[in-house]
Design a protein around this motif. Structure first.
Motif, mmCIF file in Angstrom:
data_model
loop_
_atom_site.group_PDB
_atom_site.id
_atom_site.type_symbol
_atom_site.label_atom_id
_atom_site.label_comp_id
_atom_site.label_asym_id
_atom_site.label_seq_id
_atom_site.Cartn_x
_atom_site.Cartn_y
_atom_site.Cartn_z
ATOM 1 N N ALA A 25 22.841 -13.362 26.205
ATOM 2 C CA ALA A 25 21.895 -14.337 25.643
ATOM 3 C C ALA A 25 20.415 -13.849 26.072
ATOM 4 N N ASP A 26 19.810 -13.860 24.874
ATOM 5 C CA ASP A 26 18.327 -13.209 25.190
ATOM 6 C C ASP A 26 18.619 -11.780 25.748
ATOM 7 N N ARG A 27 19.373 -10.931 25.369
ATOM 8 C CA ARG A 27 19.509 -9.572 26.113
ATOM 9 C C ARG A 27 20.075 -9.674 27.542
ATOM 10 N N THR A 28 20.546 -10.833 28.092
ATOM 11 C CA THR A 28 21.040 -10.811 29.532
ATOM 12 C C THR A 28 22.478 -11.175 29.409
ATOM 13 N N GLU A 38 21.829 -22.384 30.317
ATOM 14 C CA GLU A 38 20.427 -22.064 31.047
ATOM 15 C C GLU A 38 19.656 -21.169 29.962
ATOM 16 N N ALA A 39 20.281 -20.275 29.474
ATOM 17 C CA ALA A 39 19.451 -19.493 28.345
ATOM 18 C C ALA A 39 19.122 -20.286 27.102
ATOM 19 N N ALA A 40 19.922 -21.192 26.723
ATOM 20 C CA ALA A 40 19.643 -22.242 25.580
ATOM 21 C C ALA A 40 18.646 -23.214 25.933
ATOM 22 N N PRO A 49 14.126 -19.116 18.792
ATOM 23 C CA PRO A 49 15.710 -18.982 18.595
ATOM 24 C C PRO A 49 16.182 -18.319 19.928
ATOM 25 N N LEU A 50 17.473 -18.680 20.155
ATOM 26 C CA LEU A 50 18.326 -18.070 21.210
ATOM 27 C C LEU A 50 19.047 -16.963 20.530
ATOM 28 N N LEU A 51 18.934 -15.778 21.016
ATOM 29 C CA LEU A 51 19.344 -14.325 20.550
ATOM 30 C C LEU A 51 20.810 -14.305 21.319
#
Length: 70
Positions: A25-28, A38-40, A49-51
């Motif tokens: 998520a977000d390159r992690t 947590e990323a969301a 947006p969440l990648l």
């Protein structure tokens, strides 16, 4: 591995389906639902947006998930 996607949810709108594997998520890298949440939350707070990097049908792809309805 995604076990359930609610119809009409941001994930469903992004074509994420049961059986897909979210690897980052977000390159992690994410290894738990908590890390994904947590990323969301961070993406939602930043109004972006969440990648997600998703393994689906034998291939990896990046999928942006619009969180405006979260």
């Amino acid at each position: 591995m995604v076990s359930r996607v609610e119809q009409g949810s941001p994930a469903a709108e992004a074509d994420i389906a049961d059986g897909d594997v979210i690897v980052s998520a977000d390159r992690t890298a994410v290894t738990s639902v908590e890390q994904l949440r947590e990323a969301a939350a961070t993406a939602a707070e930043e109004d972006r947006p969440l990648l997600l990097r998703v393994y689906k049908d034998g291939a990896y792809s990046y999928v942006p998930v619009e969180l405006d309805s979260v």
